[in-house]
Design a protein around this motif. Sequence first.
Motif, mmCIF file in Angstrom:
data_model
loop_
_atom_site.group_PDB
_atom_site.id
_atom_site.type_symbol
_atom_site.label_atom_id
_atom_site.label_comp_id
_atom_site.label_asym_id
_atom_site.label_seq_id
_atom_site.Cartn_x
_atom_site.Cartn_y
_atom_site.Cartn_z
ATOM 1 N N THR A 21 36.470 -17.107 29.266
ATOM 2 C CA THR A 21 36.458 -18.040 30.394
ATOM 3 C C THR A 21 37.794 -17.947 31.109
ATOM 4 O O THR A 21 38.814 -17.595 30.507
ATOM 5 N N PRO A 32 32.922 -19.196 33.473
ATOM 6 C CA PRO A 32 32.509 -18.172 32.504
ATOM 7 C C PRO A 32 32.827 -16.764 33.003
ATOM 8 O O PRO A 32 32.630 -16.447 34.170
ATOM 9 N N GLU A 36 27.927 -16.304 28.756
ATOM 10 C CA GLU A 36 26.894 -16.605 29.737
ATOM 11 C C GLU A 36 26.761 -18.108 29.942
ATOM 12 O O GLU A 36 26.518 -18.573 31.046
ATOM 13 N N ARG A 37 26.941 -18.846 28.853
ATOM 14 C CA ARG A 37 26.814 -20.296 28.943
ATOM 15 C C ARG A 37 27.417 -20.927 27.700
ATOM 16 O O ARG A 37 27.777 -20.223 26.747
ATOM 17 N N ASP A 39 27.134 -24.824 25.290
ATOM 18 C CA ASP A 39 26.624 -26.172 25.076
ATOM 19 C C ASP A 39 27.735 -26.996 24.430
ATOM 20 O O ASP A 39 28.330 -26.576 23.436
ATOM 21 N N GLN A 50 30.418 -33.753 32.717
ATOM 22 C CA GLN A 50 30.051 -32.389 33.093
ATOM 23 C C GLN A 50 30.247 -32.214 34.591
ATOM 24 O O GLN A 50 29.864 -33.068 35.391
ATOM 25 N N TRP A 54 27.177 -24.301 34.107
ATOM 26 C CA TRP A 54 27.196 -23.286 33.052
ATOM 27 C C TRP A 54 27.472 -23.870 31.665
ATOM 28 O O TRP A 54 27.088 -23.278 30.662
ATOM 29 N N ALA A 55 28.121 -25.030 31.607
ATOM 30 C CA ALA A 55 28.411 -25.676 30.326
ATOM 31 C C ALA A 55 27.703 -27.024 30.282
ATOM 32 O O ALA A 55 28.094 -27.964 30.971
ATOM 33 N N THR A 56 26.651 -27.115 29.505
ATOM 34 C CA THR A 56 25.889 -28.358 29.428
ATOM 35 C C THR A 56 26.615 -29.366 28.538
ATOM 36 O O THR A 56 27.358 -28.998 27.627
ATOM 37 N N GLU A 180 33.560 -28.458 30.538
ATOM 38 C CA GLU A 180 33.845 -27.025 30.646
ATOM 39 C C GLU A 180 35.113 -26.642 29.883
ATOM 40 O O GLU A 180 35.208 -25.565 29.292
#
Length: 311
Positions: A21, A32, A36-37, A39, A50, A54-56, A180
């Motif tokens: 990142t 990112p 890719e992602r 959590d 949030q 991309w970051a839940t 994030e």
Amino acid sequence: IGGSNWVYDMMPIRGMQTAATVPDPFTGLQLPLRVERADVFVREGLPVEQNLAWATLEFVPEIVVPDDAWADWDAENQVFITAGEKFTETEKVESKVVMYYEEDFFDKMKWHDGSPVTLADFVMFMIMQFDFAKEASPIYDEAQVPNFETFMDAFRGWRIVSEDPLVIEYYTNAYQLDAENNVTNFRAANPTGYFNGVEVSWHALVPGWRVEAAGEAAFSADKADALEVEWMSYIAGPTLELLKAKLDEAEEEGFIPYEPTLGAYITAAEAEARYANLQEWYRRYGHFWVNTGPFFLQKAFPVEGTIIMRH
């Protein structure tokens, strides 16, 4: 390792390595690059929000550290200590981060000397978070103990959920207010993680590890002063000859560092190929600074305070 984190040094260093990142220069929120992602799970009631898709972010009543998560390190036997072995009761934490790396990450990521980035680089990073601060370690450095104790105040474990594609979980009592930026709580967010802001492969670390274990030079300035030896440099100066000698020894032995653990991730053929790549790199460029980024170090001139970087 134990080097400089001054901005004047970190600017070229960051240009030579790859991060999972990268911070947005306007907001400071992580974006990112090689993941890719992600959590992010935090305990209900914590002030986390949030901002990007991309970051839940999910709030949960409790987060339990799984028994098979790596929570500590046995430096004498060179194996990880699991959460089930370390904690006598169920361990709960404030946050959990799950990072999903790019599906083709291991297919495309190469060290500058041509060696592929592998899971062994990640595991080596994990080991090194502990080993420097353990008295039973051949490379014990008492100067690293305060930072290690701070790290362990919050850290509770990490777990490799999937090896390919790579998915890593991280459990901690530390958390950032932006979802994030919690992803960077796991310092191996880069291909092998950071040692004081520096990306290191397992095979390029080996010569320095062996020099340190022999007491011929030291990674940190504090230990170098205490032992009255050179502070190790991978790019110039008298320690290059020491590093070359230790690389020769490692290549001849087929040395696998921390073999009780890393032996499951490194084959004899892989070790042979990596050492050969590093030997050729040193022959061509005269140093051991090997990263994965868009630039590589061609030459260092320490007296002039100048380096040449090439794309």
